[in-house]
Design a protein around this motif. Structure first.
Motif, PDB file in Angstrom:
ATOM      1  N   ASP A  90      32.502  17.253  11.991  1.00 11.77           N
ATOM      2  CA  ASP A  90      31.236  17.820  11.517  1.00 11.77           C
ATOM      3  C   ASP A  90      31.136  17.780   9.989  1.00 11.77           C
ATOM      4  OD1 ASP A  90      31.564  20.322  14.051  1.00 11.77           O
ATOM      5  OD2 ASP A  90      30.202  18.595  14.074  1.00 11.77           O
ATOM      6  N   THR A  91      32.202  17.370   9.326  1.00 11.16           N
ATOM      7  CA  THR A  91      32.211  17.292   7.868  1.00 11.16           C
ATOM      8  C   THR A  91      31.149  16.323   7.353  1.00 11.16           C
ATOM      9  OG1 THR A  91      34.537  17.883   7.660  1.00 11.16           O
ATOM     10  CG2 THR A  91      33.588  16.570   5.877  1.00 11.16           C
ATOM     11  N   GLY A  92      30.450  16.739   6.299  1.00 11.24           N
ATOM     12  CA  GLY A  92      29.456  15.883   5.694  1.00 11.24           C
ATOM     13  C   GLY A  92      28.478  16.681   4.844  1.00 11.24           C
ATOM     14  N   VAL A  93      27.547  15.980   4.259  1.00  7.67           N
ATOM     15  CA  VAL A  93      26.460  16.627   3.535  1.00  7.67           C
ATOM     16  C   VAL A  93      25.324  16.868   4.518  1.00  7.67           C
ATOM     17  CG1 VAL A  93      24.805  16.458   1.645  1.00  7.67           C
ATOM     18  CG2 VAL A  93      27.112  15.521   1.374  1.00  7.67           C
ATOM     19  N   TYR A  94      24.880  18.096   4.576  1.00  5.70           N
ATOM     20  CA  TYR A  94      23.814  18.477   5.495  1.00  5.70           C
ATOM     21  C   TYR A  94      22.499  18.588   4.719  1.00  5.70           C
ATOM     22  CZ  TYR A  94      26.960  19.227   9.376  1.00  5.70           C
ATOM     23  OH  TYR A  94      27.857  19.026  10.389  1.00  5.70           O
ATOM     24  N   TYR A  95      21.504  17.873   5.221  1.00 10.94           N
ATOM     25  CA  TYR A  95      20.196  17.825   4.585  1.00 10.94           C
ATOM     26  C   TYR A  95      19.135  18.490   5.449  1.00 10.94           C
ATOM     27  CZ  TYR A  95      22.303  14.154   1.705  1.00 10.94           C
ATOM     28  OH  TYR A  95      23.111  13.437   0.865  1.00 10.94           O
ATOM     29  N   CYS A  96      18.302  19.250   4.801  1.00 10.58           N
ATOM     30  CA  CYS A  96      17.119  19.807   5.435  1.00 10.58           C
ATOM     31  C   CYS A  96      15.958  18.840   5.215  1.00 10.58           C
ATOM     32  CB  CYS A  96      16.820  21.155   4.774  1.00 10.58           C
ATOM     33  SG  CYS A  96      15.325  21.958   5.329  1.00 10.58           S
ATOM     34  N   ALA A  97      15.131  18.660   6.233  1.00 12.50           N
ATOM     35  CA  ALA A  97      13.989  17.757   6.112  1.00 12.50           C
ATOM     36  C   ALA A  97      12.786  18.369   6.810  1.00 12.50           C
ATOM     37  CB  ALA A  97      14.307  16.403   6.723  1.00 12.50           C
ATOM     38  N   ARG A 102       2.388  19.642  14.106  1.00 11.33           N
ATOM     39  CA  ARG A 102       2.388  20.823  14.983  1.00 11.33           C
ATOM     40  C   ARG A 102       2.620  20.395  16.433  1.00 11.33           C
ATOM     41  NH1 ARG A 102      -1.503  25.856  13.183  1.00 11.33           N
ATOM     42  NH2 ARG A 102      -0.070  26.653  11.604  1.00 11.33           N
ATOM     43  N   ASP A 103       3.123  19.185  16.611  1.00 12.28           N
ATOM     44  CA  ASP A 103       3.487  18.740  17.962  1.00 12.28           C
ATOM     45  C   ASP A 103       4.783  19.406  18.399  1.00 12.28           C
ATOM     46  OD1 ASP A 103       2.465  15.289  17.363  1.00 12.28           O
ATOM     47  OD2 ASP A 103       1.319  17.072  17.950  1.00 12.28           O
ATOM     48  N   SER A 104       5.021  19.401  19.711  1.00 13.91           N
ATOM     49  CA  SER A 104       6.298  19.876  20.233  1.00 13.91           C
ATOM     50  C   SER A 104       7.409  18.926  19.805  1.00 13.91           C
ATOM     51  CB  SER A 104       6.243  19.955  21.753  1.00 13.91           C
ATOM     52  OG  SER A 104       5.273  20.886  22.170  1.00 13.91           O
ATOM     53  N   ILE A 105       8.617  19.446  19.828  1.00 12.73           N
ATOM     54  CA  ILE A 105       9.778  18.663  19.424  1.00 12.73           C
ATOM     55  C   ILE A 105      10.551  18.238  20.666  1.00 12.73           C
ATOM     56  CG2 ILE A 105      12.016  18.766  18.280  1.00 12.73           C
ATOM     57  CD1 ILE A 105       9.672  18.575  16.370  1.00 12.73           C
ATOM     58  N   SER A 106      10.933  16.970  20.720  1.00  9.51           N
ATOM     59  CA  SER A 106      11.815  16.520  21.796  1.00  9.51           C
ATOM     60  C   SER A 106      12.568  15.293  21.327  1.00  9.51           C
ATOM     61  CB  SER A 106      11.012  16.195  23.058  1.00  9.51           C
ATOM     62  OG  SER A 106      10.162  15.098  22.831  1.00  9.51           O
ATOM     63  N   GLY A 107      13.795  15.176  21.761  1.00 13.83           N
ATOM     64  CA  GLY A 107      14.583  13.997  21.460  1.00 13.83           C
ATOM     65  C   GLY A 107      15.042  13.915  20.015  1.00 13.83           C
ATOM     66  N   THR A 108      15.691  12.796  19.715  1.00 16.48           N
ATOM     67  CA  THR A 108      16.172  12.536  18.360  1.00 16.48           C
ATOM     68  C   THR A 108      14.999  12.298  17.419  1.00 16.48           C
ATOM     69  OG1 THR A 108      18.212  11.554  19.203  1.00 16.48           O
ATOM     70  CG2 THR A 108      17.579  10.994  16.955  1.00 16.48           C
ATOM     71  N   GLN A 109      15.069  12.964  16.279  1.00 15.03           N
ATOM     72  CA  GLN A 109      14.011  12.792  15.285  1.00 15.03           C
ATOM     73  C   GLN A 109      14.337  11.622  14.361  1.00 15.03           C
ATOM     74  OE1 GLN A 109      11.117  14.970  15.554  1.00 15.03           O
ATOM     75  NE2 GLN A 109      12.313  15.023  17.459  1.00 15.03           N
ATOM     76  N   ASP A 110      13.312  10.882  13.992  1.00 14.52           N
ATOM     77  CA  ASP A 110      13.478   9.672  13.183  1.00 14.52           C
ATOM     78  C   ASP A 110      13.627  10.025  11.716  1.00 14.52           C
ATOM     79  OD1 ASP A 110      11.287   6.856  12.380  1.00 14.52           O
ATOM     80  OD2 ASP A 110      13.458   7.109  12.196  1.00 14.52           O
ATOM     81  N   TYR A 111      14.682   9.506  11.114  1.00 12.29           N
ATOM     82  CA  TYR A 111      14.918   9.702   9.685  1.00 12.29           C
ATOM     83  C   TYR A 111      13.694   9.293   8.875  1.00 12.29           C
ATOM     84  CZ  TYR A 111      16.941   8.462   5.124  1.00 12.29           C
ATOM     85  OH  TYR A 111      17.202   8.357   3.791  1.00 12.29           O
ATOM     86  N   GLY A 112      13.096   8.196   9.221  1.00 12.16           N
ATOM     87  CA  GLY A 112      11.967   7.674   8.457  1.00 12.16           C
ATOM     88  C   GLY A 112      10.684   8.448   8.636  1.00 12.16           C
TER      89      GLY A 112
END
Length: 127
Positions: A90-97, A102-112
């Motif tokens: 789990d080591t690393g730099v953690y970024y907030c984005a 206002r859509d629901s959230i599901s699955g992996t979110q795209d970095y881009g």
């Protein structure tokens, strides 16, 4: 202009816990889904967790599901990542984005697909 500031990183032993916070400013927090990504040394940035604008839906990477919990407090313009049972990987730099939706959230979110990023906070898990 939206600004994100992470805090709460540090050095912890394997099996320990940390709670990260991300303070949002410069815009309407309630219009944004909030996300956490991380980047380990020598690796690409990867999705960790996401939460919808009102906290009704969440999504996690398989590697953290059951150990990490994302939450938000819209009155405080802050998102959190509670990390339990930490592992050296789990080591690393953690970024907030933040992503304006206002859509629901599901699955992996795209970095881009993120609109704004914080500068990150370092988490180091020792074995």
């Amino acid at each position: 202009q939206v600004q994100l500031e992470e805090s709460g990183g540090g050095l912890v032993q394997a099996g320990g816990s940390l709670r990260l916070a991300c303070v949002f400013s410069g815009g309407p927090f309630g219009w944004y889904a909030m996300n956490w990504f991380r980047q380990a040394p020598g690796k690409e940035r990867e999705f960790v967790a996401a939460i919808s604008w009102i906290g009704g839906t969440t999504s996690y990477a398989a590697s953290v599901k059951g150990r990490f919990a994302i939450s938000r407090n819209n009155a405080k313009n802050t998102a959190y990542l509670q990390m339990n049972a930490l592992k050296p990987e789990d080591t690393g730099v953690y970024y907030c984005a933040a992503r304006r939706t206002r859509d629901s959230i599901s699955g992996t979110q795209d970095y881009g697909g993120m609109n704004d990023w914080g500068k990150g906070t370092l988490v180091t898990v020792s074995s």
